[in-house]
Scaffold this motif. Structure first.
Motif, PDB file in Angstrom:
ATOM      1  N   MET A   1       0.742  -1.007  -0.019  1.00 35.59           N
ATOM      2  CA  MET A   1       0.101   0.134  -0.137  1.00 35.59           C
ATOM      3  C   MET A   1       0.844   1.236  -0.005  1.00 35.59           C
ATOM      4  N   LYS A   2       0.373   2.347  -0.357  1.00 34.72           N
ATOM      5  CA  LYS A   2       0.832   3.567  -0.445  1.00 34.72           C
ATOM      6  C   LYS A   2       0.152   4.560   0.758  1.00 34.72           C
ATOM      7  N   ILE A   3       0.675   4.677   1.581  1.00 34.84           N
ATOM      8  CA  ILE A   3       0.356   5.248   2.873  1.00 34.84           C
ATOM      9  C   ILE A   3       0.951   6.900   3.178  1.00 34.84           C
ATOM     10  N   ALA A   4       0.002   7.953   3.425  1.00 34.15           N
ATOM     11  CA  ALA A   4       0.821   9.050   3.884  1.00 34.15           C
ATOM     12  C   ALA A   4       0.396   9.327   5.285  1.00 34.15           C
ATOM     13  N   ASP A  80       2.654  12.848  25.555  1.00 37.61           N
ATOM     14  CA  ASP A  80       3.715  13.769  25.709  1.00 37.61           C
ATOM     15  C   ASP A  80       4.187  14.587  24.444  1.00 37.61           C
ATOM     16  N   VAL A  81       5.101  15.241  24.471  1.00 32.25           N
ATOM     17  CA  VAL A  81       5.429  15.963  23.319  1.00 32.25           C
ATOM     18  C   VAL A  81       5.552  15.237  22.022  1.00 32.25           C
ATOM     19  N   SER A  82       4.918  15.477  20.923  1.00 31.88           N
ATOM     20  CA  SER A  82       4.698  14.560  19.651  1.00 31.88           C
ATOM     21  C   SER A  82       5.855  14.765  18.853  1.00 31.88           C
ATOM     22  N   TYR A  83       6.736  14.246  19.045  1.00 29.28           N
ATOM     23  CA  TYR A  83       8.118  14.179  18.200  1.00 29.28           C
ATOM     24  C   TYR A  83       7.869  13.389  17.011  1.00 29.28           C
ATOM     25  N   SER A  84       8.176  13.723  15.716  1.00 32.53           N
ATOM     26  CA  SER A  84       7.604  13.162  14.511  1.00 32.53           C
ATOM     27  C   SER A  84       8.537  11.664  14.261  1.00 32.53           C
ATOM     28  N   TYR A  85       9.563  11.999  14.955  1.00 29.62           N
ATOM     29  CA  TYR A  85      10.374  10.583  14.589  1.00 29.62           C
ATOM     30  C   TYR A  85       9.986   9.133  15.294  1.00 29.62           C
ATOM     31  N   LEU A  86       9.332   9.521  16.372  1.00 28.21           N
ATOM     32  CA  LEU A  86       8.596   8.522  17.168  1.00 28.21           C
ATOM     33  C   LEU A  86       7.483   8.118  16.486  1.00 28.21           C
ATOM     34  N   THR A  87       6.781   8.973  16.000  1.00 28.04           N
ATOM     35  CA  THR A  87       5.327   8.524  15.021  1.00 28.04           C
ATOM     36  C   THR A  87       5.761   7.957  13.938  1.00 28.04           C
ATOM     37  N   CYS A  88       6.797   8.238  13.071  1.00 31.78           N
ATOM     38  CA  CYS A  88       7.402   7.616  11.940  1.00 31.78           C
ATOM     39  C   CYS A  88       7.754   6.262  12.314  1.00 31.78           C
ATOM     40  N   ARG A  89       8.647   5.951  13.089  1.00 28.53           N
ATOM     41  CA  ARG A  89       9.047   4.762  13.580  1.00 28.53           C
ATOM     42  C   ARG A  89       8.282   3.709  13.886  1.00 28.53           C
ATOM     43  N   PRO A  96       5.962  -2.467   7.678  1.00 28.41           N
ATOM     44  CA  PRO A  96       7.274  -2.594   7.165  1.00 28.41           C
ATOM     45  C   PRO A  96       7.462  -2.653   5.751  1.00 28.41           C
ATOM     46  N   GLU A  97       6.438  -3.230   4.918  1.00 26.79           N
ATOM     47  CA  GLU A  97       6.608  -3.358   3.529  1.00 26.79           C
ATOM     48  C   GLU A  97       5.977  -2.505   2.719  1.00 26.79           C
ATOM     49  N   ASP A  98       5.300  -1.459   3.171  1.00 23.48           N
ATOM     50  CA  ASP A  98       4.597  -0.406   2.506  1.00 23.48           C
ATOM     51  C   ASP A  98       5.531   0.853   2.184  1.00 23.48           C
ATOM     52  N   GLU A  99       4.795   1.393   1.049  1.00 27.68           N
ATOM     53  CA  GLU A  99       5.444   2.932   0.822  1.00 27.68           C
ATOM     54  C   GLU A  99       4.779   3.863   1.976  1.00 27.68           C
ATOM     55  N   LEU A 100       5.706   4.551   2.745  1.00 27.84           N
ATOM     56  CA  LEU A 100       5.047   5.286   3.639  1.00 27.84           C
ATOM     57  C   LEU A 100       5.735   6.788   3.331  1.00 27.84           C
ATOM     58  N   TYR A 101       4.775   7.645   3.508  1.00 28.01           N
ATOM     59  CA  TYR A 101       5.398   9.157   3.181  1.00 28.01           C
ATOM     60  C   TYR A 101       4.576  10.086   4.216  1.00 28.01           C
ATOM     61  N   PHE A 102       5.335  11.112   4.550  1.00 28.91           N
ATOM     62  CA  PHE A 102       5.061  12.144   5.517  1.00 28.91           C
ATOM     63  C   PHE A 102       4.820  13.525   4.704  1.00 28.91           C
ATOM     64  N   LEU A 103       3.283  13.680   5.073  1.00 23.88           N
ATOM     65  CA  LEU A 103       3.005  15.258   4.188  1.00 23.88           C
ATOM     66  C   LEU A 103       3.514  16.167   5.153  1.00 23.88           C
ATOM     67  N   CYS A 124      12.647   6.373   7.923  1.00 29.41           N
ATOM     68  CA  CYS A 124      11.153   5.568   7.903  1.00 29.41           C
ATOM     69  C   CYS A 124      10.280   5.969   6.857  1.00 29.41           C
ATOM     70  N   VAL A 125      10.379   7.100   6.548  1.00 31.06           N
ATOM     71  CA  VAL A 125       9.309   7.807   5.435  1.00 31.06           C
ATOM     72  C   VAL A 125       9.904   8.575   4.426  1.00 31.06           C
ATOM     73  N   THR A 126       9.212   8.670   3.405  1.00 22.36           N
ATOM     74  CA  THR A 126       9.749   9.728   2.047  1.00 22.36           C
ATOM     75  C   THR A 126       8.868  10.953   2.448  1.00 22.36           C
ATOM     76  N   LEU A 127       9.519  12.121   2.643  1.00 25.27           N
ATOM     77  CA  LEU A 127       8.756  13.220   2.883  1.00 25.27           C
ATOM     78  C   LEU A 127       8.066  13.815   1.578  1.00 25.27           C
ATOM     79  N   CYS A 128       7.026  14.239   1.954  1.00 25.33           N
ATOM     80  CA  CYS A 128       6.187  14.895   0.676  1.00 25.33           C
ATOM     81  C   CYS A 128       5.844  16.378   1.078  1.00 25.33           C
ATOM     82  N   ALA A 129       6.638  17.273   0.095  1.00 27.83           N
ATOM     83  CA  ALA A 129       6.341  18.765   0.419  1.00 27.83           C
ATOM     84  C   ALA A 129       5.332  19.278  -0.247  1.00 27.83           C
TER      85      ALA A 129
END
Length: 377
Positions: A1-4, A80-89, A96-103, A124-129
């Motif tokens: 799947m392709k997930i954002a 707690d403080v919402s750090y994006s690296y924890l969310t992406c991890r 683990p096998e899907d395409e993961l993006y971060f808007l 963990c993710v590909t950035l989507c600007a």
């Protein structure tokens, strides 16, 4: 799947958030978009105006017509403080096998290198600007790609310039924001969100034109407060109430027990009656807010940062028009103390040129601001 993944405060969620997700799904073909309201953003340590529960519910309402969207409480549940690296991890471990993006919006993109563990995010993710195709966004993308040896997907989305801060101020002033979904608006009103019991009663004492002035002052204060480490909530409240004494005569029962300072010019008097009303009639107990109201016209020596900001917002809100106002507005975007000094100088020069009295507190404020500048250089 392709997930954002799409995170934010969503305080409140608005139609531009929804349109952005629609554009991303249509353009990039996401199978799923996961919307993640933050518990506390690392860049908004004061927290959100609405609770996590309410922001979660508003997001569910706003996105309910989009079957490919899931609203997740992952960051809210973390508490707690919402750090994006924890969310992406976390989501990389789940998918683990899907395409993961971060808007990522233009403002966040430009600050990305200062985020906590940006390298892990990129693992963990590909950035989507999402930056409306602006030159600034493209430059930020290029810098991140060079710095981290990463590829950023561009979403050439051109949307409306909508501010959650402006929406909160509109709601506080009893307005109905155009950018809010009708069902979200119903929820906000039902739950009594983004209101304060003192504001509408205080505004009722003002003429309509003066209420609109107070609204513009609140907008400017709210926009500038985070830049100078000032509580946005305090800035908005003080701005909303700053002129509540403008049209209340001294013989009004509302001012029973009020004693005006000696020698105060008529144009300045309402700052004192306003502070009196804010405390006695409208139940404001925050001493900083009361102080900002009390000296918003004259200024004073040893002014608080909040006081300086309300003074400046009152003088420089977008409907003010005098020679030099644009110069002062530009200074306010950079330096609060310098703008306070220059604005006091402008005010004093105007009063003298007009043959009007310069209130001693204003002169004392000017001399104090000059000494402060000299001492700091």
């Amino acid at each position: 799947m392709k997930i954002a993944l799409f995170g934010g405060s969503f305080d409140p969620v608005h139609q531009e958030h929804v349109q952005l997700v629609l554009a991303a799904q249509k353009t990039l073909g996401f199978d799923r978009v996961i919307v993640l309201p933050a518990y506390i953003s690392p860049f908004k340590r004061q927290g959100a105006s609405a609770s996590g529960k309410d922001r979660f519910e508003m997001c569910k309402i706003a996105f309910k017509e989009l079957p490919f969207v899931t609203v997740s409480d992952f960051e809210l549940a973390a508490g707690d403080v919402s750090y994006s690296y924890l969310t992406c991890r976390h989501f990389r471990e789940i998918y683990p096998e899907d395409e993961l993006y971060f808007l990522l919006g233009a403002d966040s993109l430009q600050a990305f290198s200062k985020w906590k563990k940006p390298e892990e995010i990129l693992r963990c993710v590909t950035l989507c600007a999402v930056g409306r195709g602006s030159l600034e966004t493209e430059q930020a993308c290029a810098e991140i790609e060079k710095l981290f040896n990463a590829h950023i997907v561009r979403l050439p989305y051109t949307g409306e310039d909508v501010s959650s801060t402006r929406i909160r101020v509109e709601l506080l002033f009893g307005k109905k924001p155009k950018a809010i979904d009708e069902n979200v608006f119903v929820y906000i009103r039902k739950e009594g969100l983004y209101t304060h019991p003192s504001v509408l009663p205080a505004l009722a004492l003002e003429k309509e034109s003066r209420r609109e002035h107070s609204f513009r002052v609140a907008l400017l204060s709210a926009a500038c407060a985070p830049r100078f480490g000032i509580s946005q909530e305090q800035a908005i409240l003080a701005s909303a109430l700053h002129d509540c004494g403008k049209y209340v005569p001294l013989d009004s029962p509302l001012l029973k027990g009020f004693t005006p300072p000696s020698g105060v010019p008529a144009p300045v008097l309402h700052q004192f009656t306003g502070a009196f009303l804010a405390e006695r009639e409208f139940g404001i107990t925050d001493e900083e807010v009361l102080d900002a109201i009390c000296y918003h016209t004259s200024g004073r020596a040893n002014m608080t940062k909040l006081g300086e900001l309300v003074f400046l917002a009152d003088m420089l809100e977008e409907d003010r028009d005098f020679d030099g106002v644009e110069r002062l507005r530009k200074v306010l975007q950079i330096e609060l103390d310098e703008c306070f000094l220059l604005s006091l100088e402008e005010q004093i020069n105007y009063l003298k040129a007009s043959g009007k009295e310069v209130y001693p507190l204003t002169m004392q404020a000017f001399e104090w601001a000059k000494r402060r500048k000299t001492t700091s250089t």
